[in-house]
Design a protein around this motif. Structure first.
Motif, PDB file in Angstrom:
ATOM      1  N   GLY A   1       7.448 -31.487  -6.366  1.00 34.49           N
ATOM      2  CA  GLY A   1       7.110 -30.680  -7.523  1.00 34.49           C
ATOM      3  C   GLY A   1       8.269 -29.864  -8.042  1.00 34.49           C
ATOM      4  N   ASN A   2       8.045 -29.247  -9.198  1.00 33.94           N
ATOM      5  CA  ASN A   2       9.008 -28.371  -9.842  1.00 33.94           C
ATOM      6  C   ASN A   2       8.434 -26.962  -9.801  1.00 33.94           C
ATOM      7  N   CYS A   3       9.090 -26.058  -9.074  1.00 34.44           N
ATOM      8  CA  CYS A   3       8.543 -24.712  -8.911  1.00 34.44           C
ATOM      9  C   CYS A   3       8.641 -23.883 -10.190  1.00 34.44           C
ATOM     10  N   ARG A   4       9.538 -24.223 -11.089  1.00 30.93           N
ATOM     11  CA  ARG A   4       9.651 -23.459 -12.335  1.00 30.93           C
ATOM     12  C   ARG A   4       8.562 -23.847 -13.330  1.00 30.93           C
ATOM     13  N   LEU A   5       8.258 -25.142 -13.405  1.00 24.91           N
ATOM     14  CA  LEU A   5       7.263 -25.621 -14.365  1.00 24.91           C
ATOM     15  C   LEU A   5       5.868 -25.743 -13.764  1.00 24.91           C
ATOM     16  N   LYS A   6       5.774 -25.621 -12.426  1.00 25.71           N
ATOM     17  CA  LYS A   6       4.506 -25.745 -11.707  1.00 25.71           C
ATOM     18  C   LYS A   6       3.859 -27.113 -11.946  1.00 25.71           C
ATOM     19  N   ILE A   7       4.673 -28.178 -11.791  1.00 28.80           N
ATOM     20  CA  ILE A   7       4.221 -29.559 -11.945  1.00 28.80           C
ATOM     21  C   ILE A   7       4.473 -30.290 -10.636  1.00 28.80           C
ATOM     22  N   TYR A   8       3.537 -31.147 -10.217  1.00 28.71           N
ATOM     23  CA  TYR A   8       3.755 -31.974  -9.029  1.00 28.71           C
ATOM     24  C   TYR A   8       3.565 -33.437  -9.395  1.00 28.71           C
ATOM     25  N   GLY A   9       4.196 -34.326  -8.606  1.00 25.33           N
ATOM     26  CA  GLY A   9       4.072 -35.755  -8.863  1.00 25.33           C
ATOM     27  C   GLY A   9       4.517 -36.577  -7.670  1.00 25.33           C
ATOM     28  N   GLN A  10       4.589 -37.877  -7.886  1.00 24.92           N
ATOM     29  CA  GLN A  10       5.002 -38.806  -6.841  1.00 24.92           C
ATOM     30  C   GLN A  10       6.472 -38.581  -6.497  1.00 24.92           C
ATOM     31  N   LEU A  11       6.837 -38.884  -5.267  1.00 28.73           N
ATOM     32  CA  LEU A  11       8.226 -38.736  -4.838  1.00 28.73           C
ATOM     33  C   LEU A  11       9.146 -39.716  -5.560  1.00 28.73           C
ATOM     34  N   THR A  12       8.590 -40.798  -6.078  1.00 28.15           N
ATOM     35  CA  THR A  12       9.380 -41.816  -6.771  1.00 28.15           C
ATOM     36  C   THR A  12       9.521 -41.566  -8.272  1.00 28.15           C
ATOM     37  N   CYS A  13       8.957 -40.506  -8.780  1.00 29.90           N
ATOM     38  CA  CYS A  13       8.975 -40.211 -10.220  1.00 29.90           C
ATOM     39  C   CYS A  13      10.407 -39.955 -10.701  1.00 29.90           C
ATOM     40  N   ALA A  14      10.793 -40.602 -11.785  1.00 30.27           N
ATOM     41  CA  ALA A  14      12.133 -40.435 -12.344  1.00 30.27           C
ATOM     42  C   ALA A  14      12.376 -38.992 -12.792  1.00 30.27           C
ATOM     43  N   SER A  15      11.358 -38.324 -13.298  1.00 33.90           N
ATOM     44  CA  SER A  15      11.517 -36.939 -13.731  1.00 33.90           C
ATOM     45  C   SER A  15      11.822 -36.028 -12.542  1.00 33.90           C
ATOM     46  N   GLY A  16      11.161 -36.259 -11.447  1.00 29.65           N
ATOM     47  CA  GLY A  16      11.369 -35.441 -10.260  1.00 29.65           C
ATOM     48  C   GLY A  16      12.726 -35.641  -9.618  1.00 29.65           C
ATOM     49  N   LYS A  17      13.267 -36.826  -9.737  1.00 26.99           N
ATOM     50  CA  LYS A  17      14.572 -37.111  -9.136  1.00 26.99           C
ATOM     51  C   LYS A  17      15.704 -36.375  -9.839  1.00 26.99           C
ATOM     52  N   ARG A  18      15.484 -35.920 -11.066  1.00 29.23           N
ATOM     53  CA  ARG A  18      16.525 -35.214 -11.822  1.00 29.23           C
ATOM     54  C   ARG A  18      16.501 -33.704 -11.590  1.00 29.23           C
ATOM     55  N   LEU A  19      15.563 -33.217 -10.821  1.00 32.39           N
ATOM     56  CA  LEU A  19      15.441 -31.773 -10.602  1.00 32.39           C
ATOM     57  C   LEU A  19      16.604 -31.208  -9.803  1.00 32.39           C
ATOM     58  N   LYS A  20      16.939 -29.980 -10.090  1.00 32.44           N
ATOM     59  CA  LYS A  20      17.926 -29.273  -9.277  1.00 32.44           C
ATOM     60  C   LYS A  20      17.272 -28.969  -7.930  1.00 32.44           C
ATOM     61  N   PRO A  21      18.031 -29.032  -6.837  1.00 35.26           N
ATOM     62  CA  PRO A  21      17.453 -28.761  -5.517  1.00 35.26           C
ATOM     63  C   PRO A  21      16.744 -27.409  -5.424  1.00 35.26           C
ATOM     64  N   GLN A  22      17.254 -26.382  -6.092  1.00 31.76           N
ATOM     65  CA  GLN A  22      16.611 -25.069  -6.003  1.00 31.76           C
ATOM     66  C   GLN A  22      15.257 -25.017  -6.709  1.00 31.76           C
ATOM     67  N   ASN A  23      14.957 -26.013  -7.547  1.00 34.35           N
ATOM     68  CA  ASN A  23      13.659 -26.060  -8.240  1.00 34.35           C
ATOM     69  C   ASN A  23      12.668 -27.006  -7.576  1.00 34.35           C
ATOM     70  N   ARG A  24      13.100 -27.759  -6.560  1.00 34.95           N
ATOM     71  CA  ARG A  24      12.236 -28.746  -5.912  1.00 34.95           C
ATOM     72  C   ARG A  24      11.388 -28.115  -4.812  1.00 34.95           C
ATOM     73  N   VAL A  25      10.133 -28.528  -4.792  1.00 38.83           N
ATOM     74  CA  VAL A  25       9.225 -28.176  -3.700  1.00 38.83           C
ATOM     75  C   VAL A  25       8.474 -29.441  -3.292  1.00 38.83           C
ATOM     76  N   PHE A  26       7.933 -29.420  -2.083  1.00 42.37           N
ATOM     77  CA  PHE A  26       7.223 -30.588  -1.574  1.00 42.37           C
ATOM     78  C   PHE A  26       5.868 -30.175  -1.024  1.00 42.37           C
ATOM     79  N   PHE A  27       4.902 -31.080  -1.172  1.00 42.41           N
ATOM     80  CA  PHE A  27       3.532 -30.837  -0.732  1.00 42.41           C
ATOM     81  C   PHE A  27       3.053 -31.959   0.168  1.00 42.41           C
TER      82      PHE A  27
END
Length: 85
Positions: free
Chosen positions: A31-57
């Motif tokens: 997920g993205n902690c700034r936008l409060k969005i979660y998704g699949q680990l394979t999502c292209a949008s999630g792969k572009r996130l900065k490490p400081q904005n990434r969270v995992f569930f």
């Protein structure tokens, strides 16, 4: 919820720990902690996130419990259901 930056001191250590946690079933969504969005680990949008904005569930229930919404790109059905609520 686990923050990406808390998985290790450097990029290599974080990648190794992430791999271990995925293999153990402790992480299944990202997920993205700034936008409060979660998704699949394979999502292209999630792969572009900065490490400081990434969270995992561990699962969908955990992400929803923290107030995150589904990603419209990799989880379109869940996103449409969330929008209807």
């Amino acid at each position: 919820m686990r923050k990406h930056t808390e998985l290790g001191r450097n990029a290599f250590g974080r990648l190794r720990m992430l791999s271990v946690l995925i293999g153990a079933g402790e992480i299944s969504l990202g997920g993205n902690c700034r936008l409060k969005i979660y998704g699949q680990l394979t999502c292209a949008s999630g792969k572009r996130l900065k490490p400081q904005n990434r969270v995992f569930f561990k699962n969908k229930q955990e992400a929803l419990g923290y107030g995150y919404r589904p990603c419209g790109r990799c989880m379109p059905k869940e996103y449409q259901d969330w929008k209807k609520e």
